[in-house]
Design a protein around this motif. Structure first.
Motif, mmCIF file in Angstrom:
data_model
loop_
_atom_site.group_PDB
_atom_site.id
_atom_site.type_symbol
_atom_site.label_atom_id
_atom_site.label_comp_id
_atom_site.label_asym_id
_atom_site.label_seq_id
_atom_site.Cartn_x
_atom_site.Cartn_y
_atom_site.Cartn_z
ATOM 1 N N ALA A 64 0.835 -1.208 0.000
ATOM 2 C CA ALA A 64 0.000 0.000 0.000
ATOM 3 C C ALA A 64 0.869 1.256 0.000
ATOM 4 O O ALA A 64 0.550 2.253 -0.659
ATOM 5 C CB ALA A 64 -0.924 -0.006 1.219
ATOM 6 N N ILE A 65 1.960 1.214 0.751
ATOM 7 C CA ILE A 65 2.896 2.341 0.784
ATOM 8 C C ILE A 65 3.541 2.536 -0.586
ATOM 9 O O ILE A 65 3.635 3.662 -1.104
ATOM 10 C CB ILE A 65 3.967 2.096 1.865
ATOM 11 N N MET A 66 3.994 1.440 -1.188
ATOM 12 C CA MET A 66 4.669 1.539 -2.478
ATOM 13 C C MET A 66 3.742 2.043 -3.578
ATOM 14 O O MET A 66 4.178 2.751 -4.494
ATOM 15 C CB MET A 66 5.265 0.186 -2.864
ATOM 16 N N ALA A 67 2.467 1.684 -3.492
ATOM 17 C CA ALA A 67 1.518 2.157 -4.501
ATOM 18 C C ALA A 67 1.442 3.681 -4.492
ATOM 19 O O ALA A 67 1.397 4.320 -5.562
ATOM 20 C CB ALA A 67 0.141 1.549 -4.242
ATOM 21 N N LEU A 68 1.433 4.271 -3.314
ATOM 22 C CA LEU A 68 1.433 5.735 -3.219
ATOM 23 C C LEU A 68 2.770 6.309 -3.661
ATOM 24 O O LEU A 68 2.832 7.295 -4.406
ATOM 25 C CB LEU A 68 1.112 6.165 -1.787
ATOM 26 N N ASN A 69 3.854 5.683 -3.206
ATOM 27 C CA ASN A 69 5.185 6.191 -3.552
ATOM 28 C C ASN A 69 5.419 6.204 -5.057
ATOM 29 O O ASN A 69 6.091 7.100 -5.589
ATOM 30 C CB ASN A 69 6.268 5.331 -2.888
ATOM 31 N N SER A 70 4.896 5.204 -5.749
ATOM 32 C CA SER A 70 5.160 5.087 -7.181
ATOM 33 C C SER A 70 4.596 6.254 -7.978
ATOM 34 O O SER A 70 5.046 6.530 -9.099
ATOM 35 C CB SER A 70 4.596 3.764 -7.712
ATOM 36 N N HIS A 71 3.612 6.948 -7.428
ATOM 37 C CA HIS A 71 3.000 8.096 -8.101
ATOM 38 C C HIS A 71 3.401 9.435 -7.481
ATOM 39 O O HIS A 71 3.086 10.482 -8.058
ATOM 40 C CB HIS A 71 1.468 7.983 -8.050
ATOM 41 N N ALA A 72 4.045 9.417 -6.328
ATOM 42 C CA ALA A 72 4.173 10.625 -5.510
ATOM 43 C C ALA A 72 4.909 11.761 -6.210
ATOM 44 O O ALA A 72 4.437 12.902 -6.239
ATOM 45 C CB ALA A 72 4.860 10.282 -4.192
ATOM 46 N N ILE A 73 6.081 11.487 -6.767
ATOM 47 C CA ILE A 73 6.878 12.551 -7.376
ATOM 48 C C ILE A 73 6.179 13.120 -8.608
ATOM 49 O O ILE A 73 6.064 14.349 -8.774
ATOM 50 C CB ILE A 73 8.289 12.040 -7.744
ATOM 51 N N ALA A 74 5.697 12.239 -9.483
ATOM 52 C CA ALA A 74 5.010 12.705 -10.695
ATOM 53 C C ALA A 74 3.757 13.506 -10.339
ATOM 54 O O ALA A 74 3.438 14.500 -11.010
ATOM 55 C CB ALA A 74 4.652 11.518 -11.585
ATOM 56 N N SER A 75 3.056 13.090 -9.295
ATOM 57 C CA SER A 75 1.857 13.826 -8.874
ATOM 58 C C SER A 75 2.225 15.234 -8.422
ATOM 59 O O SER A 75 1.523 16.202 -8.747
ATOM 60 C CB SER A 75 1.146 13.077 -7.744
ATOM 61 N N TRP A 76 3.302 15.350 -7.672
ATOM 62 C CA TRP A 76 3.765 16.673 -7.246
ATOM 63 C C TRP A 76 4.151 17.530 -8.452
ATOM 64 O O TRP A 76 3.840 18.725 -8.509
ATOM 65 C CB TRP A 76 4.944 16.548 -6.295
ATOM 66 N N GLN A 77 4.849 16.941 -9.397
ATOM 67 C CA GLN A 77 5.270 17.715 -10.566
ATOM 68 C C GLN A 77 4.069 18.218 -11.347
ATOM 69 O O GLN A 77 4.072 19.358 -11.842
ATOM 70 C CB GLN A 77 6.192 16.853 -11.433
ATOM 71 N N ARG A 78 3.034 17.400 -11.459
ATOM 72 C CA ARG A 78 1.813 17.858 -12.128
ATOM 73 C C ARG A 78 1.159 18.979 -11.341
ATOM 74 O O ARG A 78 0.689 19.970 -11.913
ATOM 75 C CB ARG A 78 0.833 16.696 -12.295
ATOM 76 N N LEU A 79 1.095 18.820 -10.029
ATOM 77 C CA LEU A 79 0.363 19.782 -9.200
ATOM 78 C C LEU A 79 0.976 21.173 -9.268
ATOM 79 O O LEU A 79 0.270 22.177 -9.338
ATOM 80 C CB LEU A 79 0.303 19.285 -7.753
ATOM 81 N N ILE A 80 2.297 21.249 -9.235
ATOM 82 C CA ILE A 80 2.944 22.574 -9.166
ATOM 83 C C ILE A 80 3.337 23.104 -10.543
ATOM 84 O O ILE A 80 3.977 24.155 -10.634
ATOM 85 C CB ILE A 80 4.169 22.560 -8.244
ATOM 86 N N SER A 81 2.939 22.401 -11.614
ATOM 87 C CA SER A 81 3.361 22.828 -12.951
ATOM 88 C C SER A 81 2.855 24.219 -13.307
ATOM 89 O O SER A 81 3.491 24.928 -14.091
ATOM 90 C CB SER A 81 2.900 21.809 -13.997
ATOM 91 N N ASP A 82 1.722 24.624 -12.770
ATOM 92 C CA ASP A 82 1.148 25.944 -13.072
ATOM 93 C C ASP A 82 1.447 26.981 -11.995
ATOM 94 O O ASP A 82 1.065 28.145 -12.131
ATOM 95 C CB ASP A 82 -0.371 25.830 -13.238
ATOM 96 N N ILE A 83 2.107 26.568 -10.932
ATOM 97 C CA ILE A 83 2.322 27.459 -9.789
ATOM 98 C C ILE A 83 3.712 28.083 -9.850
ATOM 99 O O ILE A 83 4.703 27.395 -10.082
ATOM 100 C CB ILE A 83 2.160 26.685 -8.470
ATOM 101 N N GLU A 84 3.773 29.378 -9.654
ATOM 102 C CA GLU A 84 5.070 30.038 -9.578
ATOM 103 C C GLU A 84 5.622 29.852 -8.167
ATOM 104 O O GLU A 84 5.171 30.479 -7.221
ATOM 105 C CB GLU A 84 4.935 31.526 -9.907
ATOM 106 N N THR A 85 6.589 28.953 -8.047
ATOM 107 C CA THR A 85 7.196 28.709 -6.741
ATOM 108 C C THR A 85 8.682 28.458 -6.913
ATOM 109 O O THR A 85 9.100 27.804 -7.879
ATOM 110 C CB THR A 85 6.537 27.515 -6.014
ATOM 111 N N ASP A 86 9.459 28.981 -6.005
ATOM 112 C CA ASP A 86 10.894 28.712 -5.991
ATOM 113 C C ASP A 86 11.227 27.672 -4.921
ATOM 114 O O ASP A 86 12.390 27.503 -4.560
ATOM 115 C CB ASP A 86 11.690 30.002 -5.743
ATOM 116 N N SER A 87 10.210 26.975 -4.431
ATOM 117 C CA SER A 87 10.385 25.999 -3.356
ATOM 118 C C SER A 87 9.834 24.630 -3.744
ATOM 119 O O SER A 87 9.385 23.875 -2.890
ATOM 120 C CB SER A 87 9.693 26.498 -2.080
ATOM 121 N N GLY A 88 9.868 24.320 -5.030
ATOM 122 C CA GLY A 88 9.333 23.052 -5.499
ATOM 123 C C GLY A 88 10.267 21.891 -5.258
ATOM 124 O O GLY A 88 10.997 21.846 -4.257
#
Length: 427
Positions: free
Chosen positions: A114-138
């Motif tokens: 169950a942990i690995m299922a979340l981990n396998s998507h975690a980084i890509a999900s973050w990259q999608r989420l902040i793709s439109d956000i102006e942040t210097d802390s990504g």
């Protein structure tokens, strides 16, 4: 009673930590009218003071049978990596009994999956989420390292092999290789594991603030009022200390404070509060990535404002005062991790501001698996909490899964392990 936005389906998200913020933003992007509630403000809890590590290498549940032999020694050390506040011991016992039930091989395997299922998507999900956000802390993709001072090469390689069986991108570094990539680390470090596919943020609090700002600029609403309860009529009603609000759906993302709200809605979950500490040093020491110590049980993360030292586990509930000695001992550990860096060697606790010491509340379930679910009793109430040490890591993927549940979609991952009613025996 205030009825929020009767013309458009309105969703309330309770909790403005990183879980609530990402959930609110992705629901907003999906086209819902979203209001965010939090009595303390934006990212005022663990979301601002965490280690800033997107720790997708952490694939093993915390309920490890090897802990049983280590606990007596840990508990006897008042400033060691693990502590139970004396006045909280009796309250913590039921959780620990449940925690021990999760140590069976079958449970550990299921929980790890169950942990690995979340981990396998975690980084890509973050990259999608902040793709439109102006942040210097990504996301800073420099990997992370775990160091070993008193462990044999054979044992380190066995640990690496376990990670590899779970598909983790990891490599072994001997003493010389450690100092090739992090030359300021001390020669008492005999070996390390380098995790190549993980990330960190140089300011987790600023990342949360940037998400909140984008959410508000896109038409989101934030209400700073303390929640007293949520009642479930045909439509949920959020009761605050000011007034009630009626909405179409509500998502509970209140971390360590979730237990009572969820109990009021008909579910008894074995949620406990793991208190973690950090010490923020106003200096840069030259490391490029988070460096954790297996021996000292803490992690150092390079951040924009300096070096953050984080770690320790303390069971003391929601009300006990912090014991900032647990923050301060991290300075001693950090000095032992580096060669003679004058700025660090000469730094004393007296030179640090009171704000350098911090304590936050981790919401932990005994199986190390969060609750991400739609209430079986009321489809208009959803849950997103219990992320233990991986709240930052799982925030974006958790938000995507909530959107999936709200929209009655399926397919991203199997949601069965994250259901709210999985604890059939709540002691």
């Amino acid at each position: 009673m205030v009825k929020l936005d009767a013309e458009q389906q309105h969703i309330a998200v309770i909790g403005a930590g990183v879980i609530g913020l990402t959930t609110a933003l992705l629901l907003q992007k999906e086209g819902y009218c979203v209001t965010l509630f939090d009595g303390q403000g934006i990212a005022q809890g663990a979301s601002s003071g965490n280690a800033g590590h997107f720790a997708t290498e952490q694939v093993f549940p915390l309920s490890d049978p090897a802990l049983l032999s280590q606990l007596p020694r840990m508990l006897l050390d008042p400033l060691g990596p693990f502590k139970i506040q004396p006045n909280y011991l009796c309250k913590a016992v039921p959780w620990f009994l449940r925690f021990m039930l999760e140590m069976t091989q079958r449970n550990r395997q299921n929980n790890s999956e169950a942990i690995m299922a979340l981990n396998s998507h975690a980084i890509a999900s973050w990259q999608r989420l902040i793709s439109d956000i102006e942040t210097d802390s990504g996301l800073t993709m420099q990997g992370s390292m775990v160091t070993y001072e008193n462990t044999s090469q054979e044992s380190i390689l066995k640990t690496m092999a376990l990670y590899k069986t779970k598909g983790v991108d990891v490599e072994y570094l001997d003493s010389e290789a450690v100092r090739q990539i992090e030359p300021l680390l001390n020669s008492n470090i005999k070996g390390a594991l380098l995790f190549n596919s993980v990330a960190h943020t140089v300011n987790p609090g600023k990342l949360c603030q940037d998400i909140a700002e984008y959410f508000l600029n896109q038409g989101g609403t934030f209400i700073k009022e303390n929640i007293t309860c949520v009642t479930q009529d045909n439509r949920p009603v959020i009761h605050t200390t000011v007034k009630p609000y009626q909405v179409d759906k509500v998502v509970l993302c209140v971390g360590a404070h979730s237990k009572k709200l969820v109990a009021d809605l008909g579910y008894k979950v074995p949620l406990e509060t793991e208190r973690g500490y950090h010490l923020m040093l106003p200096i840069q020491v030259g490391i490029k990535r988070p460096v954790a110590s297996d021996d000292r049980k803490f992690i150092m993360t390079p951040m924009r404002e300096g070096l953050r030292l984080a770690g320790t586990v303390e069971f003391g509930g929601l009300e006990n005062l912090p014991d900032y000695r647990r923050s301060e001992i991290l300075l001693t550990h950090a000095k032992a991790m580096f060669v003679d860096i004058p700025e660090l060697a000469q730094l004393s606790l007296a030179q640090l501001s009171p704000q350098a010491r911090w304590m936050g509340l981790r919401p932990s379930l005994p199986d190390s698996v969060p609750i991400i679910d739609k209430s079986p009793l009321n489809e208009n109430i959803l849950f997103n909490f219990g992320h233990q040490h991986l709240g930052l890591t799982w925030a974006a993927i958790s938000a995507e899964l909530i959107v999936q549940l709200v929209s009655n979609d399926t397919g991203l991952i199997d949601m069965t392990p994250y259901r709210v009613d999985r604890f059939k025996l709540c002691l």
